[in-house]
Design a protein around this motif. Structure first.
Motif, PDB file in Angstrom:
ATOM      1  N   GLY A 137       0.765  -1.359   0.020  1.00 11.92           N
ATOM      2  CA  GLY A 137       0.185   0.062  -0.106  1.00 11.92           C
ATOM      3  C   GLY A 137       0.863   1.199  -0.110  1.00 11.92           C
ATOM      4  O   GLY A 137       1.893   1.397   0.405  1.00 11.92           O
ATOM      5  N   ARG A 138       0.154   2.420  -0.548  1.00 10.56           N
ATOM      6  CA  ARG A 138       0.946   3.528  -0.614  1.00 10.56           C
ATOM      7  C   ARG A 138       1.536   3.994   0.750  1.00 10.56           C
ATOM      8  O   ARG A 138       2.465   4.437   1.145  1.00 10.56           O
ATOM      9  CB  ARG A 138       0.044   4.590  -1.292  1.00 10.56           C
ATOM     10  N   GLN A 139       0.547   4.013   1.637  1.00 16.19           N
ATOM     11  CA  GLN A 139       0.727   4.593   3.214  1.00 16.19           C
ATOM     12  C   GLN A 139       1.721   3.880   3.834  1.00 16.19           C
ATOM     13  O   GLN A 139       2.654   4.290   4.262  1.00 16.19           O
ATOM     14  CB  GLN A 139      -0.681   4.380   3.977  1.00 16.19           C
ATOM     15  N   GLU A 140       1.858   2.372   3.750  1.00 16.71           N
ATOM     16  CA  GLU A 140       3.178   1.978   4.288  1.00 16.71           C
ATOM     17  C   GLU A 140       4.233   2.236   3.598  1.00 16.71           C
ATOM     18  O   GLU A 140       5.302   2.294   4.167  1.00 16.71           O
ATOM     19  CB  GLU A 140       2.909   0.348   4.556  1.00 16.71           C
ATOM     20  N   GLU A 142       5.067   4.920   2.356  1.00 17.28           N
ATOM     21  CA  GLU A 142       5.199   6.264   2.487  1.00 17.28           C
ATOM     22  C   GLU A 142       5.748   6.398   4.064  1.00 17.28           C
ATOM     23  O   GLU A 142       6.975   7.052   4.315  1.00 17.28           O
ATOM     24  CB  GLU A 142       3.945   7.218   2.490  1.00 17.28           C
ATOM     25  N   LEU A 143       5.420   5.472   4.923  1.00 18.12           N
ATOM     26  CA  LEU A 143       5.926   5.309   6.400  1.00 18.12           C
ATOM     27  C   LEU A 143       7.461   4.780   6.278  1.00 18.12           C
ATOM     28  O   LEU A 143       8.337   5.415   6.894  1.00 18.12           O
ATOM     29  CB  LEU A 143       4.959   4.247   7.090  1.00 18.12           C
ATOM     30  N   THR A 146       9.452   7.750   5.197  1.00 20.21           N
ATOM     31  CA  THR A 146       9.871   8.743   6.182  1.00 20.21           C
ATOM     32  C   THR A 146      10.843   8.249   7.070  1.00 20.21           C
ATOM     33  O   THR A 146      11.682   9.073   7.496  1.00 20.21           O
ATOM     34  CB  THR A 146       8.396   8.895   6.816  1.00 20.21           C
ATOM     35  N   TYR A 152       9.166   9.433  -1.400  1.00 19.33           N
ATOM     36  CA  TYR A 152       8.592   8.006  -2.101  1.00 19.33           C
ATOM     37  C   TYR A 152       8.060   8.473  -3.527  1.00 19.33           C
ATOM     38  O   TYR A 152       7.230   9.408  -3.471  1.00 19.33           O
ATOM     39  CB  TYR A 152       7.608   7.544  -1.176  1.00 19.33           C
ATOM     40  N   GLU A 154       5.825   6.582  -6.651  1.00 17.93           N
ATOM     41  CA  GLU A 154       5.385   5.451  -7.345  1.00 17.93           C
ATOM     42  C   GLU A 154       5.600   5.266  -8.822  1.00 17.93           C
ATOM     43  O   GLU A 154       4.914   6.469  -9.470  1.00 17.93           O
ATOM     44  CB  GLU A 154       4.048   5.214  -6.990  1.00 17.93           C
TER      45      GLU A 154
END
Ligand code: GDP
Length: 178
Positions: A137-140, A142-143, A146, A152, A154
Motif C-alpha cells: 500500500g501507498r501508506q506503508e 510512505e511510512l 519517512t 517516495y 510510485e
C-alpha cells in the motif's frame, strides 16, 4: 560526437532485489524504451544521462545498475563508495522486495561511510494495479520512506509514468546538498 557540457558528475546506484525493474527504469529514463524481456544484469551495467537542474547548470548522471543477486555482491560493493545517490527500488506487486528495502538501505549506508548517500524510494510497476496485483500500500511505503529520510515515488517503467520524476528528484536532492 557528444558535445554536452556539464558542471557536475553524480554517480547514482540502483538498489533492490532482482526483477523489481531497476534496469527497466534506467532504460526508460535514458533511452525512453521498455522491453518485456531484457537480459539480466550480470555484475554492473553503466549508463549516462544529462540533466539541466537550473539554467546553465548541467549534471552528468552516471548510473550503476548493480545485480541484485547475492553472488554478485562482491562485484558491486566497490562501486558503492563513490556514489552520491541511490534509487531504492521495490516491486509494488512483490511484498518480499518491499521487505528487503531496509536491508539494502542499511548495507549501502554502511559501505559508503564516512560519506553519505541520498536516497529516493521507488515503488515500481504501478501498471500492475489495474490487474489487482498490488501487494504494497501507498501508506506503508510512505511510512518506510519517512523512516529512511527519503521521498517516495510510485512509478511504472512499462507505462513510462513518473520515471523521470524519480531520477530527477534524486539528482536535485544531491545538487541541493552540495
Ligand atoms: P531488475 O532485475 O531489477 O533490473 O529488473 P528488470 O528491469 O530486468 O525487470 C524485471 C522484469 O520486470 C522484466 O520482465 C521487465 O519487463 C518487468 N518490468 C520492469 N518494470 C516494469 C513495470 O513498470 N511494469 C511491469 N508490468 N513490468 C515491469
Amino acid at each position: 560526437m557528444d558535445l554536452t557540457l556539464w558542471q557536475y558528475q553524480f554517480r547514482i546506484i540502483m538498489l533492490g532485489d532482482s526483477t523489481v525493474g531497476k534496469s527497466s527504469l534506467i532504460k526508460r529514463y535514458t533511452e525512453d524504451q521498455f522491453l518485456e524481456s531484457i537480459n539480466q544484469t550480470v555484475g554492473v551495467d553503466f549508463y549516462v544521462h544529462f540533466l539541466e537542474v537550473e539554467p546553465g547548470v548541467t549534471i552528468k548522471l552516471q548510473f550503476w545498475d548493480t545485480a541484485g543477486q547475492e553472488r554478485f555482491r562482491s562485484v558491486t560493493r566497490s562501486y558503492y563508495r563513490n556514489s552520491v545517490g541511490g534509487l531504492l527500488v521495490f516491486d509494488l506487486g512483490n511484498r518480499a522486495s518491499f521487505d528487503r528495502i531496509q536491508g539494502w538501505h542499511d548495507e549501502v549506508r554502511e559501505r559508503v561511510q564516512p560519506h553519505t548517500v541520498l536516497f529516493v524510494l521507488v515503488g515500481n510497476k504501478t501498471d500492475l494495479e489495474e490487474e489487482g496485483l498490488r501487494q504494497v500500500g501507498r501508506q506503508e511505503a510512505e511510512l518506510l520512506a519517512t523512516k529512511l529520510g527519503a521521498p517516495y515515488v510510485e512509478a511504472s517503467a512499462k507505462a513510462g509514468e513518473r520515471v523521470a520524476e524519480a531520477f530527477e528528484l534524486l539528482a536535485r536532492r544531491v545538487y541541493q546538498g552540495l
